[in-house]
Design a protein around this motif. Structure first.
Motif, mmCIF file in Angstrom:
data_model
loop_
_atom_site.group_PDB
_atom_site.id
_atom_site.type_symbol
_atom_site.label_atom_id
_atom_site.label_comp_id
_atom_site.label_asym_id
_atom_site.label_seq_id
_atom_site.Cartn_x
_atom_site.Cartn_y
_atom_site.Cartn_z
ATOM 1 N N VAL A 121 0.727 -1.228 -0.039
ATOM 2 C CA VAL A 121 0.007 0.036 -0.153
ATOM 3 C C VAL A 121 0.831 1.382 0.135
ATOM 4 O O VAL A 121 0.438 2.120 -0.762
ATOM 5 N N ALA A 122 2.108 1.133 0.826
ATOM 6 C CA ALA A 122 2.950 2.602 0.718
ATOM 7 C C ALA A 122 3.345 2.697 -0.482
ATOM 8 O O ALA A 122 3.674 3.667 -0.970
ATOM 9 N N ASP A 123 3.870 1.613 -1.187
ATOM 10 C CA ASP A 123 4.488 1.856 -2.634
ATOM 11 C C ASP A 123 3.497 2.380 -3.746
ATOM 12 O O ASP A 123 3.690 2.977 -4.495
ATOM 13 N N ILE A 124 2.079 1.914 -3.536
ATOM 14 C CA ILE A 124 1.004 2.575 -4.163
ATOM 15 C C ILE A 124 0.721 4.092 -3.911
ATOM 16 O O ILE A 124 0.776 4.729 -4.899
ATOM 17 N N ARG A 125 0.772 4.295 -2.778
ATOM 18 C CA ARG A 125 0.753 5.594 -2.371
ATOM 19 C C ARG A 125 1.647 6.547 -2.976
ATOM 20 O O ARG A 125 1.443 7.617 -3.178
#
Length: 506
Positions: A121-125
């Motif tokens: 999720v952090a990579d997507i954000r």
């Protein structure tokens, strides 16, 4: 517009649904349920969503890594947004995505507190933030009057099957794209596969009961005086036409009382050929006429492509690919090419196009090849090169009017045998390395030859380069694009291919 486009195989739909819903719970908008409304086509909807999404997530599994459709979506997505791969099963990823860091969601059960999920999720954000910053910094885009249909899933899918020996791939293409760009090529490949399979099937058919097996015919070794043209694949002959005579046949097995004598079969003058194991494969090109240069309406054109004029050429044969390091090294080992060994610049040798060679070096190779084979080889003329590169088309690129990085490598040179063929069966004409041609440079075509011969009056200290190269602008890859360079320059993107007008079978 969705934040995320989710690419997955139909077999992985339950896991895709789980991940899509979890992403929506994290606050993202996700396009994943590929349901079409009346009148819509899969490609129309998919390509639109791919171009609009800021992040493309690809779910790799044992099934999806083999899916040409998923690969096509991932490749097209990579050109328009950020791709974040996620492994949902332990599988070997496609080569072009092996260097891209993938999220590990193997065995993930939906736990939002799982450290792997949090990292995903952090990579997507982060990717979304970068995409938003980039969009804000960029000037307002001007909407094109027509959608660039040539940079599509269709082209990307065709690229993935272009060298396939599985007829099902071409059947799938024809089923999906009955009016596609490569319909004729797909049908030709199917016909070729069927033709190649026919002799094998016949060989496995047992002889009728009570009848002796057919005698096995083996050709005597050909004379070693000069290599012969290759006989077209798929032709099963009991008699070979060699130098106007008939080769002696060695017969084994039961001898029929008076075996029938088959008539000599003439070699196909338009079949591909190679004069030795380390010689380039040559593709005969039929005689014809074409419009050389570019029309005033072509985007990216320059003044040295004027005026558009008709050229009529006799038949010739041109290398199917650019000369490779393997072929160049054979020249050096054979005492030719002035002993020059160009650097591969870290890209590797073998089937990579030879690069870092000058016009003078390229001519040295052609002279050596001529001496080795007894057939006269040379650099192509500008007209021959453009005629061959267009493959019977009149668009900016042989595949259409829009650049497609899935067809022309844009990051690094690639092995010549991995590229898509144009309608003449040639690879890499509009990409990989730039290619030297014979002509002296002239500023326009006002006094250019119209019979396909080389321009040998003008600035002969500088010669012409054609075709694009990795890392160059799409405009440079157009079939009409021309560049002038000192004939002794050895730039890292300069390569070449050869031509012969000697199409005799001797």
């Amino acid at each position: 517009m969705a934040d995320i486009f989710l690419s997955y195989s139909r077999a992985d739909r339950p896991k895709a649904q789980q991940i899509a819903k979890a992403l929506e719970q994290e606050g993202f908008t996700v396009w994943w349920d590929k349901i079409l409304r009346a009148g819509q086509t899969y490609d129309e909807v998919t390509e639109g969503m791919l171009r609009d999404a800021r992040v493309v997530i690809v779910l790799w599994s044992e099934v999806s890594v083999k899916s040409k459709w998923v690969r096509a979506e991932a490749t097209l997505g990579e050109r328009t947004s950020t791709v974040i791969p996620a492994m949902i099963q332990d599988a070997e990823r496609p080569i072009m995505f092996e260097l891209t860091q993938s999220a590990d969601l193997i065995g993930w059960d939906g736990d939002h507190e799982d450290s792997r999920w949090k990292g995903f999720v952090a990579d997507i954000r982060l990717a979304l933030e970068r995409a938003e910053s980039k969009a804000e910094a960029a000037p307002a885009a001007i909407e094109p009057s027509a959608s660039p249909r040539d940079a599509t899933i269709e082209n990307t899918f065709w690229t993935s099957i272009a060298d396939s020996d599985d007829g099902a791939d071409y059947e799938a293409y024809l089923s999906r794209y009955p009016d596609g760009h490569f319909v004729d090529l797909a049908r030709n490949r199917l016909a070729g596969l069927a033709k190649a399979a026919a002799p094998a099937a016949a060989a496995q058919t047992p002889a009728p009961p009570g009848r002796p097996a057919a005698p096995k015919l083996e050709p005597a070794p050909p004379p070693a005086s000069k290599p012969n043209r290759l006989i077209p694949a798929g032709i099963g002959l009991a008699v070979l036409a060699l130098g106007g005579g008939i080769a002696a046949m060695v017969m084994s097995g039961p001898q029929p009382e008076r075996p029938a004598v088959e008539a000599p079969v003439e070699e196909d003058p338009m079949a591909a050929f190679s004069d030795c194991d380390t010689c380039p494969t040559m593709i005969p090109i039929p005689a014809g006429s074409f419009q050389m240069g570019s029309p005033a309406t072509e985007a990216g054109r320059t003044g040295n492509e004027d005026p558009l004029h008709e050229v009529t050429l006799p038949s010739f044969a041109i290398g199917q690919t650019e000369i490779t390091f393997d072929e160049w090294d054979a020249c050096v080992a054979g005492g030719g090419c002035n002993g020059f060994e160009p650097s591969d610049r870290g890209y590797g040798k073998g089937l990579q196009p030879v690069i870092g060679v000058s016009w003078t070096d390229a001519n040295a190779y052609a002279r050596w090849l001529s001496s080795k084979t007894g057939r006269t080889y040379r650099l192509p003329t500008e007209a021959e090169w453009e005629y061959a590169a267009r493959g019977g088309t009149a668009t900016a690129y042989w595949w259409g009017d829009y650049f497609d990085a899935a067809i022309a490598p844009s990051r690094a040179p690639v092995p010549v045998d991995t590229l898509v063929e144009n309608p003449f069966g040639l690879k890499g004409m509009l990409g990989n390395a730039r290619e030297w041609v014979e002509d002296c440079y002239i500023n326009n075509y006002t006094s250019a030859p119209t019979d396909g011969t080389a321009q040998l009056a003008g600035d002969c200290a500088r010669r012409v380069l054609r075709g694009g190269a990795w890392g160059r602008d799409p405009d440079d890859h157009r079939a009409a694009n021309r560049a002038r360079i000192d004939r002794n320059v050895r730039d890292k993107v300069f390569g070449f291919r050869v031509v012969t007008s000697d199409l005799s079978a001797e």
